[in-house]
Write a protein that holds these residues in place. Structure first.
Motif, PDB file in Angstrom:
ATOM      1  N   VAL B   4       0.840  -1.191   0.010  1.00 46.97           N
ATOM      2  CA  VAL B   4      -0.091  -0.158   0.041  1.00 46.97           C
ATOM      3  C   VAL B   4       0.761   1.376  -0.012  1.00 46.97           C
ATOM      4  O   VAL B   4       1.728   1.152   1.066  1.00 46.97           O
ATOM      5  CB  VAL B   4      -0.826  -0.033   1.368  1.00 46.97           C
ATOM      6  CG1 VAL B   4      -1.689   1.345   1.425  1.00 46.97           C
ATOM      7  CG2 VAL B   4      -1.848  -1.141   1.169  1.00 46.97           C
ATOM      8  N   ILE B 106      -6.598   1.175   5.268  1.00 47.46           N
ATOM      9  CA  ILE B 106      -5.519   0.249   5.008  1.00 47.46           C
ATOM     10  C   ILE B 106      -5.783  -1.098   5.810  1.00 47.46           C
ATOM     11  O   ILE B 106      -5.411  -2.148   5.254  1.00 47.46           O
ATOM     12  CB  ILE B 106      -4.182   0.812   5.497  1.00 47.46           C
ATOM     13  CG1 ILE B 106      -3.793   1.782   4.408  1.00 47.46           C
ATOM     14  CG2 ILE B 106      -3.079  -0.252   5.271  1.00 47.46           C
ATOM     15  CD1 ILE B 106      -2.411   2.775   4.918  1.00 47.46           C
ATOM     16  N   GLU B 109      -7.164  -3.723   3.859  1.00 45.76           N
ATOM     17  CA  GLU B 109      -6.561  -4.376   2.517  1.00 45.76           C
ATOM     18  C   GLU B 109      -5.471  -5.361   3.216  1.00 45.76           C
ATOM     19  O   GLU B 109      -5.279  -5.461   4.198  1.00 45.76           O
ATOM     20  CB  GLU B 109      -5.573  -3.388   1.985  1.00 45.76           C
ATOM     21  CG  GLU B 109      -6.170  -2.154   1.526  1.00 45.76           C
ATOM     22  CD  GLU B 109      -6.864  -2.554   0.189  1.00 45.76           C
ATOM     23  OE1 GLU B 109      -6.496  -3.557  -0.612  1.00 45.76           O
ATOM     24  OE2 GLU B 109      -7.846  -1.917  -0.219  1.00 45.76           O
TER      25      GLU B 109
END
Lengths: 552, 256
Positions: B4, B106, B109
């Motif tokens: 990321v 995040i 993810e």
């Protein structure tokens, strides 16, 4: 070294994201949609239209006064008034004559300078908005990519090579080197603005010149934030006279915009005799006129820019079609030289090109014979009518202001014919007179730092940016001329006509040489036009470079 | 390796900034925005790691609609997907608030590594990456000049002062703040730009992420510093000028 280039194929490739190129893309996408909806064959797609813009984003390199005649935009986007960033309608409109200390208002505003129904706009903002509309249609907009070279095969335009990225100042690849693409298209549209580098190549190689050579003016502009209450939004003044000598063509403007923003600028015809004339300096002096000073004093400079304007009109128009290509907008001389208005005509030329291209795509024939329909469409349009009425306007100023104005009045009553029709002209650089021993000024204009500025301060305010480590994009074919003939004959006018302090004659270790500060360049093209020996060639720097004309 | 990368959109470096009277932030109309330069290095590093180790790069940004452009740029250069935390008032957030929003997005993810730029070119707090690591409960290192990844571990070169470097090792997953200049970012290509049009950008809001933030700090006012520097040219012969200079250094500048 043979460069391995990736190839992409499009139906239509438009070079330049100004009003002409964007109008062409937007109108063509809409024609394609209607064509597909009608069930007609072959099926076409807006995704096969590519548009290249050298600026870092749409609008970054767009500069104009600007008072826009909305006629073109109304045809392109009929409900534009709802969403377009128009700033303000013209409310108060007058022409003025300046002496060094007085301003005389013309009792009646001459018809060409009447602006009722027009808008004061920022061309940068307008094109940014248009770019948004174009993007929604599926057209591929590539910002930060320049058209660097034409692909010309057997006299036919087959597309362009985009700029190589990641070359160092000696032309050697850096670690992120990315060679330009070979972009091939059935139709290539050159919408590069004034003195387009590919247009120049094409016109000279295929001999597409008009009756007259193209002549240009340079416009130098500043955007200001004035103290509250000095000028009303929509106030429009056009001025003649001081500080432009009566032997020259030129004039200034002062426009009031929203939020106390003021657009102020000076236009100078690039056909003056004095090689030491400095348009930037003339503009700085212009601001000290009481009429301008009382608006700006105590305010703040926001942005600076300079750009050339094609002033030749109808008789300077290159043949705008050839096998595989069309030339539109300022590149094609679509500008009313009397009103100095080109945005509406750029848009119109883009739309007429789009109509021609649709037919060419449907018939799968992009030959010059097929694309000649563009010329017919232009001839049948209001754009031709407007250009025709002023076809001898700029030429009339070859001997100065007064003969020019008298001649303009004649044209007004003879429908543009004037005294001689067609009136011929010569390229502007041919007008320089030799110095004959006259010495260049010992010192350059410095400005007071508040109302007037030196060129470097102004360049800083143009937001121009180029990688320090990239090849010089101003190619001088023979610098011996610079240190020899040009020094004695003309005193190196590049040092004076460039509004961005790019050119400097310097002494290095006792040796006189030309120093090119290419990173200062604001892409106005004046050097390519006004150099007396025509040895300067402006080529696009790495895409994404150049000024940032936000709000201009 | 799934990475990321956090990218922020900031006012363009040469934008003519206007500050409304007494305001705590610049006027955002009339100016251009661009990808925060330090984030460009983080993005490039993410793309290189992906090209070496496989996996995908997800670009995450936060801000109003316009900030999607930063994600698009990442997609054009080779990121696989984008996540846009849509927030018109993100400039009110302090670094902790920003980090909370980013952390929440995040966490959704599947990632091995999070990269951020060293700092943003607008606020320049330089804290968001560090706070993000803390909120995600992950090891973290800053000012990274080189990343060697092998067997689920990272060997990292950090830049210290005065030409010194430090090597550290961390287990994955981790959060890294990348030093500007670590690499030479690539250009977006025409093909990349076209491919990016078809890539997914997921949009999330603060409410959807379930983040409520009450700023722990706020900007009172921003202003252009007053110019206080004065230049004075001393005239006379060298001897006289030197004498005047000593006087001034003694009595005005009080440094002697």
């Amino acid at each position: 070294m043979a460069v391995q280039r990736e190839t992409l194929e499009a139906d239509v490739l438009i070079v330049g994201g100004g009003p002409a190129g964007l109008a062409c893309a937007l109108h063509l996408a809409s024609l394609i949609r209607k064509h597909n909806e009608s069930g007609a064959k072959p099926e076409l797609s807006a995704e096969n239209i590519y548009l290249l813009e050298k600026g870092r984003e749409i609008g970054a390199n767009q500069l104009s006064g600007a008072v826009m005649d909305p006629r073109g935009l109304r045809e392109l986007v009929p409900d534009f008034e709802k969403t377009a960033p128009l700033d303000t309608p013209v409310t108060d409109d007058a022409a003025w004559f300046f002496t060094s200390s007085r301003a005389w208002k013309f009792p009646i505003t001459p018809p060409p300078l009447r602006n009722h129904g027009n808008y004061v706009i920022s061309l940068s903002k307008l094109t940014k908005w248009l770019g948004g509309l174009v993007e929604k249609t599926g057209v591929n907009l590539f910002t930060g990519f320049a058209g660097s070279d034409l692909i010309l095969e057997d006299g036919r335009v087959c597309g362009v090579i985009t700029d190589d990225k990641g070359l160092d100042k000696n032309g050697k690849p850096k670690s992120n080197y990315t060679p330009g693409y070979e972009l091939r298209a059935k139709v290539t549209v050159l919408a590069e603005g004034p003195r387009g580098s590919l247009t120049k190549q094409l016109v000279s190689r295929l001999k597409l010149d008009g009756l007259n050579p193209q002549v240009y003016s340079i416009g130098v502009k500043e955007l200001w934030e004035a103290p509250e209450g000095r000028i009303a939004p929509g106030f429009v003044a056009h001025t003649m006279g001081w500080p432009v000598p009566a032997s020259m063509y030129g004039g200034g403007w002062l426009y009031g915009m929203q939020a106390n923003r003021v657009s102020v600028g000076l236009v100078i015809g690039l056909e003056y005799a004095d090689p030491l004339f400095d348009p930037h300096e003339a503009f700085q002096k212009y601001k000290t006129h009481p009429f301008i000073r009382r608006v700006l004093e105590g305010g703040k400079l926001v942005r600076y820019g300079a750009k050339t304007i094609p002033a030749g009109g109808w008789y300077s128009m290159p043949r705008p079609y050839t096998d595989g290509a069309l030339i539109i907008g300022d590149s094609g001389s679509f500008l009313d030289a009397q009103k100095l208005k080109g945005i509406h005509m750029a848009i119109k030329s883009g739309m007429l090109a789009a109509e021609t291209i649709l037919d060419a795509l449907v018939k799968n024939d992009a030959s010059a014979k097929m694309l000649a329909a563009f010329q017919e469409r232009v001839n049948a349009s209001w754009a031709k009518k407007q250009l025709w009425a002023v076809r001898n306007f700029h030429q009339g100023f070859a001997h100065g202001l007064v003969p020019g104005l008298v001649h303009a009045a004649f044209q007004q009553i003879t429908g543009g014919r004037g005294l001689v029709d067609p009136m011929r002209t010569r390229a502007g650089y041919e007008a320089y007179a030799h110095l004959d021993g006259r010495k260049p000024p010992a010192e350059r204009f410095k400005g007071d730092g508040k109302l007037t500025f030196d060129r470097l301060t102004d360049v800083y305010h143009s937001g121009t940016r180029h990688d320090d480590d990239e090849p010089c994009h101003l190619l001088v074919s023979d610098t011996n001329i610079c240190i020899g003939r040009c020094t004695t004959e003309f005193g190196n006018p590049c040092q004076y006509f460039c509004p961005a302090a790019v050119y400097e004659m310097v002494d290095e270790c006792g040796e006189r040489k030309l120093k090119i500060n290419a990173a200062n360049c604001v892409h106005c093209k004046t050097c390519d036009i006004a150099d007396p020996y025509q040895i300067i060639t402006w080529v696009p720097p790495e895409g994404g470079g150049g000024p940032n004309y936000e709000g201009m | 390796m799934n990475i990321v990368v956090c990218v922020k959109q900031v006012p363009a470096k040469d934008a003519p900034l206007a500050i409304p009277e007494g305001a705590a932030w610049i006027r955002e109309t009339d100016i251009g925005f661009e990808l925060n330069e330090p984030d460009g290095y983080a993005l490039e590093e993410a793309l290189r790691l992906k090209e070496k180790h496989g996996g995908e790069v997800v670009a995450v940004s936060m801000g109003p609609e316009r900030s999607k452009q930063a994600i698009k740029e990442a997609l054009a250069k080779g990121a696989e997907r984008g996540v846009h935390i849509s927030d018109d008032k993100f400039y009110e957030l302090d670094p902790l608030g920003s980090a909370r929003c980013l952390a929440a997005a995040i966490k959704r993810e599947k990632f091995d590594l999070v990269l951020t730029g060293l700092q943003s070119d607008d606020h320049g707090f330089g804290q968001t990456g560090v706070l993000l690591a803390e909120l995600l409960g992950l090891p973290h290192a800053t000012i990274i000049m080189q990343i060697d990844a092998a067997d689920g571990r990272l060997k990292l070169k950090r830049e210290l002062e005065a030409g010194w470097f430090q090597w550290v090792e961390l287990p994955l997953p981790a959060v890294l703040s990348i030093q500007s200049g670590i690499n030479k970012p690539r250009y977006a290509t025409l093909k990349g730009i076209m491919a990016a049009k078809k890539k997914e950008i997921a949009t999330l809001t603060r409410a959807e992420l379930g983040v409520t933030v009450s700023p722990t700090q706020r900007i009172e006012r921003i202003y252009v510093p007053k110019k206080t520097k004065k230049t004075e040219i001393l005239t006379g012969t060298a001897k006289e000028a030197a004498a005047k200079l000593v006087e001034k250094l003694k009595h005005e500048a009080r440094v002697l």
